[in-house]
Design an enzyme around this catalytic site. Structure first.
Site, PDB file in Angstrom:
ATOM      1  N   CYS A 195       0.840  -1.197   0.000  1.00 10.18           N
ATOM      2  CA  CYS A 195       0.000   0.000   0.000  1.00 10.18           C
ATOM      3  C   CYS A 195       0.876   1.249   0.000  1.00 10.18           C
ATOM      4  CB  CYS A 195      -0.911  -0.023   1.223  1.00 10.18           C
ATOM      5  SG  CYS A 195      -1.832   1.513   1.499  1.00 10.18           S
ATOM      6  N   CYS A 244      16.749 -18.367 -26.036  1.00 10.49           N
ATOM      7  CA  CYS A 244      15.863 -19.502 -25.733  1.00 10.49           C
ATOM      8  C   CYS A 244      14.920 -19.136 -24.592  1.00 10.49           C
ATOM      9  CB  CYS A 244      16.681 -20.733 -25.358  1.00 10.49           C
ATOM     10  SG  CYS A 244      15.654 -22.173 -24.966  1.00 10.49           S
ATOM     11  N   CYS A 271      25.750 -26.044 -12.707  1.00  7.70           N
ATOM     12  CA  CYS A 271      26.566 -24.835 -12.878  1.00  7.70           C
ATOM     13  C   CYS A 271      26.145 -24.008 -14.093  1.00  7.70           C
ATOM     14  CB  CYS A 271      28.040 -25.211 -12.999  1.00  7.70           C
ATOM     15  SG  CYS A 271      28.436 -26.190 -14.473  1.00  7.70           S
ATOM     16  N   HIS A 276      29.204 -31.123 -19.418  1.00  9.96           N
ATOM     17  CA  HIS A 276      30.625 -31.446 -19.286  1.00  9.96           C
ATOM     18  C   HIS A 276      30.864 -32.787 -18.618  1.00  9.96           C
ATOM     19  CE1 HIS A 276      30.078 -30.363 -15.082  1.00  9.96           C
ATOM     20  NE2 HIS A 276      29.558 -29.214 -15.470  1.00  9.96           N
ATOM     21  N   CYS A 321      71.304 -10.065 -30.186  1.00  9.28           N
ATOM     22  CA  CYS A 321      72.322  -9.422 -29.366  1.00  9.28           C
ATOM     23  C   CYS A 321      71.887  -9.309 -27.916  1.00  9.28           C
ATOM     24  CB  CYS A 321      72.592  -8.032 -29.948  1.00  9.28           C
ATOM     25  SG  CYS A 321      73.792  -7.080 -29.039  1.00  9.28           S
ATOM     26  N   CYS A 326      66.002  -0.145 -23.291  1.00  5.08           N
ATOM     27  CA  CYS A 326      64.605  -0.027 -22.864  1.00  5.08           C
ATOM     28  C   CYS A 326      63.905   1.052 -23.699  1.00  5.08           C
ATOM     29  CB  CYS A 326      64.545   0.325 -21.373  1.00  5.08           C
ATOM     30  SG  CYS A 326      62.881   0.271 -20.675  1.00  5.08           S
ATOM     31  N   HIS A 345      80.116  -2.931 -19.840  1.00  6.97           N
ATOM     32  CA  HIS A 345      80.392  -4.126 -20.629  1.00  6.97           C
ATOM     33  C   HIS A 345      81.234  -3.793 -21.853  1.00  6.97           C
ATOM     34  CE1 HIS A 345      77.277  -5.755 -18.092  1.00  6.97           C
ATOM     35  NE2 HIS A 345      77.427  -6.954 -18.627  1.00  6.97           N
TER      36      HIS A 345
END
Length: 601
Positions: A195, A244, A271, A276, A321, A326, A345
């Protein structure tokens, strides 16, 4: 009002319906249901989730069959059948409790459409139930006056233009329509409408909504009411296939969760993923999550990249190499092997293609942990890729097989019938072969998810699983090749082929053999490969007895993974089993053929 005896009978029927849901009910019915379900229904001569995929094309045309019968442990319902079930529940509650149909609908909606729950709660404490759902014991009429004030717009209206729920609080039709429309537009909560008076909890029934609401709002409300019967009902679910509108009424406790909708979509009731079996829902959930999660991306990054020593961004080496730069804005130059600054190096440290510092540090064990972590990530990624590729390949093969089956039913069978002068009724063995292929591809696909999560330390189970899987896959490939490649020769022939009956025998035989292989595989996986444990136990028992007897005749003694001629499968140990020479399975003493690999004793 019907007699008390009739009421009691109706309540018992309702109670039995819910007992059936919770796994109770008639023992005979349960045993029959289990017999049907536990005999793996996925292989040709049973109603299966995939066998029905294309036979449903014909079934959909035969509505005289009226799909209201039980197929295994579930019923597929269309919208009219759902509404029919809903009306039956409302009628039962209305009759037993001697209340209006509108009030019965409110009660059922509150108790998730469980008739027995409504009856139990009502007869336990009617006053409490009425208060909880907003049903007044006696409706209060609208005040008897020529004009009344609407409690929302505060306008005065003649009494015949006012309306109220059972509480008697008057509101005009316009305000009622606006209140109901707003509630319906807010969603399914409109089914619990009360209501409009803030101090009142009286329920608004569906009958009142249909009396007052606008036509569009009535349609929406009725749709919510119908969907509530499925979505709030523990025994029912919608088919998850896109577009569906069928619902499934399911009996839990029957043994199998596999469901095939009339739209031909097969799914797991528990599930709601695709069907399965024989893999459990937990494994499927983990596998699907792994396929979609970022964890494999991280594994790939760990296995194929290194972090920049300065900005820590992962870098993939794409040149030969060892001198790495970077990307901007970092631009740090470093050695790929030891991650040291490239400025330190040169030829002294090994040049562009080697690093003496790295080799020395590696010998001292500095990089052992990092290399180990990298190697583990690489192995994990390779293992996952192995199983995923085969899972995905069988999925795509199954989709193609479904297409081939459809084409076979709609085009090729008629053409073959004309070419080979054979009635279509005698060519069903080809359809059965393709149905078998479709189902076996589905099972084989999920066995790869099962294999991925099989514990590494259970070597005997892993070997037994891989043997069963390999035999089943080998049989399926032979069947698939025969049905696909060899069939084409007979389809494209100029006239009847002399050796068509040989093809029939070969294809039917391969179908039967493949079916047996997969039934054994499914049975073994559903039993948790327990045959390995029982065989190991019987082997240990046999070995201990032989050692105790001091006999040199090798009576049934069988080593782990090896066997001499004297301990062949023909020789029984002192238990009630014999060990198969081919697959090491412990078979019953009375059996003459191994129930896994079909080899003779």
């Amino acid at each position: 009002m019907e007699s008390e005896d009739e009421m009691a009978v109706m309540m018992m029927e309702d109670s039995n319906d819910d007992e059936e849901f919770y796994g109770g009910g008639d023992d005979d019915d349960d045993s029959d249901s289990d017999d049907v379900i536990m005999d793996y229904g996925g292989f040709v001569d049973h109603d299966s989730d995939d066998s029905d995929d294309f036979s449903s094309f014909h079934n959909q045309l035969n509505h005289h069959h009226h799909h209201h019968h039980r197929s295994q442990n579930y019923t597929i319902l269309n919208e009219d059948e759902i509404r029919e079930h809903q009306e039956e529940c409302i009628a039962k509650v209305s009759t037993v409790l001697s209340i209006s149909r509108g009030a019965a609908g409110i009660l059922l909606r509150h108790y998730n459409w469980s008739v027995s729950k409504v009856n139990d709660e009502w007869f336990a404490d009617e006053e409490k139930v009425r208060k909880a759902v907003g049903l007044l014991e006696n409706d209060i009429p609208i005040p008897n006056a020529k004009e009344l004030t609407c409690g929302i717009c505060f306008e005065n209206y003649p009494r015949d233009r006012m309306n109220a729920a059972g509480c008697g609080h008057p509101f005009c039709f316009t305000c009622w329509q606006g209140y109901i429309s707003t509630s319906i537009n807010d969603g399914p909560g409109c089914l619990m409408l009360r209501c409009p008076d803030p101090s009142c909890g009286a329920a608004v029934s569906q009958d009142m909504v249909n009396k007052i609401a606008l036509n569009d709002d009535k349609v929406k409300h009725n749709r919510y009411f119908l969907r509530s019967f499925v979505e709030d009902n523990r025994k029912m679910k919608w088919c998850p296939a896109p577009g569906c509108d069928f619902a499934v009424d399911f009996i839990v406790g029957g043994g199998s969760y596999d469901v095939t909708c009339r739209c031909s979509h097969g799914f797991c009731w528990n599930c709601v993923e695709e069907a399965h079996r024989p893999v459990d829902c937990g494994t499927v959930a983990k596998w699907i999550l792994k396929n979609s999660a970022e964890s494999e991306n991280m594994n790939w990054i760990l296995a194929n990249s290194k972090p920049c020593p300065k900005c820590k961004r992962p870098i993939e080496k794409n040149q030969g190499c060892m001198h790495i730069t970077c990307t901007p804005p970092c631009k740090f130059e470093f050695c790929w092997l030891c991650l040291g600054a490239w400025s330190e190096h040169g030829e002294r440290t090994g040049g562009f293609y080697a690093c003496n510092r790295y080799e020395a540090a590696k010998q001292e064990g500095v990089y052992d942990e990092a290399e180990k972590r990298k190697e583990m990530a690489k192995n994990s990624l390779e293992r996952y890729t192995h199983y995923y590729e085969r899972w995905a390949t069988n999925q795509s093969s199954r989709q193609r097989a479904l297409e081939n089956l459809h084409q076979m039913q709609t085009v090729h069978l008629e053409k073959l019938s004309d070419k080979q002068c054979q009635p279509e009724s005698q060519l069903k063995f080809i359809i059965e072969a393709w149905q078998q292929i479709v189902e076996c591809r589905r099972v084989l696909k999920w066995t790869y998810a099962y294999g991925f999560y099989l514990p590494w330390d259970e070597l005997a189970k892993k070997q037994f699983f891989e043997y069963l899987q390999g035999e089943a896959e080998s049989g399926l490939e032979r069947l698939h090749q025969c049905a696909e490649k060899e069939f084409q020769g007979y389809l494209n022939s100029e006239g009847p082929s002399k050796d068509f009956n040989e093809f029939r025998t070969k294809l039917a035989g391969l179908t039967s053999v493949t079916k047996n292989y997969f039934e054994n595989l499914v049975r073994a996986l559903e039993n948790g490969l327990s045959d390995v444990d029982s065989h190991a136990a019987s082997s240990r028992a046999g070995s201990s007895k032989n050692l105790g007897s001091g006999s040199g005749k090798g009576r049934g003694g069988r080593g782990k993974g090896t066997a001499s001629k004297s301990s062949s499968s023909r020789n029984l140990d002192d238990s009630d089993h014999w060990s198969c020479e081919h697959c090491t399975l412990a078979n019953d003493k009375s059996a003459t053929i191994c129930r896994v690999c079909q080899h003779h004793r």
